[in-house]
Motif scaffolding. Structure first.
Motif, short mmCIF file in Angstrom:
data_model
loop_
_atom_site.label_atom_id
_atom_site.label_comp_id
_atom_site.label_asym_id
_atom_site.label_seq_id
_atom_site.Cartn_x
_atom_site.Cartn_y
_atom_site.Cartn_z
N PRO A 91 -15.37 -23.34 4.32
CA PRO A 91 -15.19 -23.72 2.91
C PRO A 91 -16.51 -24.02 2.21
O PRO A 91 -16.62 -23.89 0.99
N LYS A 92 -17.55 -24.36 3.03
CA LYS A 92 -18.79 -24.79 2.40
C LYS A 92 -19.76 -23.63 2.20
O LYS A 92 -20.29 -23.43 1.11
N GLY A 124 -22.70 -26.50 9.93
CA GLY A 124 -22.28 -27.70 10.64
C GLY A 124 -21.13 -28.43 9.98
O GLY A 124 -20.80 -29.56 10.35
N PHE A 125 -20.51 -27.83 8.97
CA PHE A 125 -19.37 -28.46 8.28
C PHE A 125 -18.21 -28.63 9.25
O PHE A 125 -17.89 -27.73 10.00
N LYS A 126 -17.58 -29.84 9.19
CA LYS A 126 -16.44 -30.12 10.07
C LYS A 126 -15.22 -29.39 9.54
O LYS A 126 -14.85 -29.53 8.38
N LEU A 127 -14.62 -28.59 10.44
CA LEU A 127 -13.43 -27.81 10.06
C LEU A 127 -12.16 -28.52 10.48
O LEU A 127 -12.19 -29.35 11.38
N GLY A 128 -11.09 -28.14 9.85
CA GLY A 128 -9.78 -28.69 10.21
C GLY A 128 -9.58 -30.07 9.70
O GLY A 128 -9.94 -31.10 10.19
N ASP A 141 -12.86 -23.01 16.38
CA ASP A 141 -14.08 -23.76 16.11
C ASP A 141 -13.77 -25.09 15.41
O ASP A 141 -12.96 -25.13 14.49
N MET A 142 -14.47 -26.17 15.83
CA MET A 142 -14.31 -27.49 15.20
C MET A 142 -15.36 -27.70 14.11
O MET A 142 -15.14 -28.46 13.15
#
Length: 377
Positions: A356-357, A373-377, A366-367
């Motif tokens: 999204p970023k 390095g954006f946190k997913l989920g 992927d986390m």
């Protein structure tokens, strides 16, 4: 055994002439050769009509003549060993059974010499190496001359001539090879002396038979010229074969055809007598050469070589089968999971998740985004 002892023993080859007094064996050889001659005439005639049929007939003639050779030889071996002789039917059946064995044994001997020749060719190629080639060739040349000459000599005087007697004695292929090998190693000189004596004996016998037939032919020609005269026309084997080949200009007269067929009978009689003496002599040569000669060591070596060859072939066959099975399994897996079509690949690519970023592709498990390095989920 000394050379003097070999010469003394070789005198027994004269006993081959006794075969001429064996009327049953003479009849066996005569009938076989006569049938072979008539089959040969038929094959010649058929060759002028149809090459394939004539060729097949010629093959039958070869098989029949090999059968006759083995049948008469089998009978001569039994007589030479003092055993009970076979009936005509038993002799011919036994001769036919030995035909494939003799072909196999002959092929083995021929292939063995071919392999030796190929090995020598490879050694000659090694001698082409620059620098050391001429030096190696100094030793390779005499070794090649002696080896190839000795082996060829042994095959011509022992391998092929004594191949039949070994089988007529009841030996199998391996045992026969072992016996021939032992004779070649220990008694080559003896066999050569025996065959020279047998050759001289055959010259004398054939000369005697030819003299008898020539005298009888001269007297018979005078008689038919006196009684039948010009009605006889031509005749003889040449006349018969020339008419069969040309097949034109009117067929042969009755008397000429009768004379031609009679000539076939004469050839069978003369050939059968000489043939019988030869086979009796070959059997005696074999029995003298193999007397008190142990072939157990050679038989064991041949058996070991055969077993080793079988094992190697079995290993190669197993590897080939395994490779084929692996290839088949890979082919089955590929068939079960076919390559997706271009439409499916585009659809899959269109549904890939994006960060999204930074809008970079991310995996479904992927986390964090590997790019930003954006946190997913």
């Amino acid at each position: 055994m000394s050379i003097k002892a070999q010469l003394t023993s070789g005198i027994s080859i004269i006993d081959s002439v006794e075969a001429l007094s064996d009327w049953r064996s003479l009849l066996l050889a005569f009938v076989g050769l006569l049938i072979g001659g008539l089959l040969g005439i038929a094959a010649t005639f058929l060759m002028t009509k149809n090459g394939y049929v004539g060729g097949f007939m010629g093959l039958l003639v070869v098989i029949w003549m090999m059968t006759v050779y083995n049948a008469v030889g089998l009978q001569m071996m039994l007589i030479a060993k003092g055993q009970e002789r076979l009936s005509f039917l038993e002799a011919y059946i036994g001769g036919l059974i030995i035909v494939p064995k003799s072909i196999a044994l002959g092929l083995i001997i021929g292939i063995g010499y071919l392999l030796l020749t190929l090995a020598m060719v490879l050694i000659f190629f090694v001698c082409k190496i620059p620098g050391i080639g001429p030096f190696l060739f100094t030793f390779v040349w005499p070794i090649s001359v002696v080896t190839m000459g000795v082996v060829a000599f042994a095959i011509l005087y022992i391998g092929f001539p004594l191949l039949g007697p070994a089988l007529w004695e009841g030996k199998g292929i391996v045992e026969a090879l072992a016996t021939l090998s032992s004779i070649a190693r220990a008694r080559t000189v003896m066999v050569v002396i025996f065959f020279l004596l047998l050759g001289l004996l055959l010259v004398l016998v054939s000369s005697l038979i030819f003299s008898v037939f020539a005298l009888g032919n001269a007297i018979s020609i005078s008689l038919y010229a006196l009684v039948i005269g010009h009605e006889m026309g031509g005749g003889g084997l040449y006349y018969l074969f020339s008419n069969l080949v040309q097949m034109g200009g009117g067929g042969p007269s009755g008397y000429a055809l009768a004379m031609s067929l009679g000539s076939v009978v004469l050839v069978a009689i003369a050939g059968g007598a000489t043939f019988l003496v030869f086979l009796r002599g070959v059997c005696l040569v074999y029995l003298r050469a193999s007397d008190n000669l142990s072939a157990r060591e050679d038989a064991d070596q041949i058996a070991d070589a055969v077993s080793l060859t079988k094992a190697r072939f079995s290993g190669v066959a197993a590897k080939v089968q395994k490779s084929m099975a692996d290839a088949s399994a890979k082919a089955s897996t590929a068939a079960a999971s076919p390559t997706p079509s271009p439409v499916e690949q585009n659809f899959a690519q269109s549904t890939v998740a994006l960060c999204p970023k930074c809008a970079q592709k991310v995996g479904p498990g992927d986390m964090f985004c590997e790019n930003c390095g954006f946190k997913l989920g």
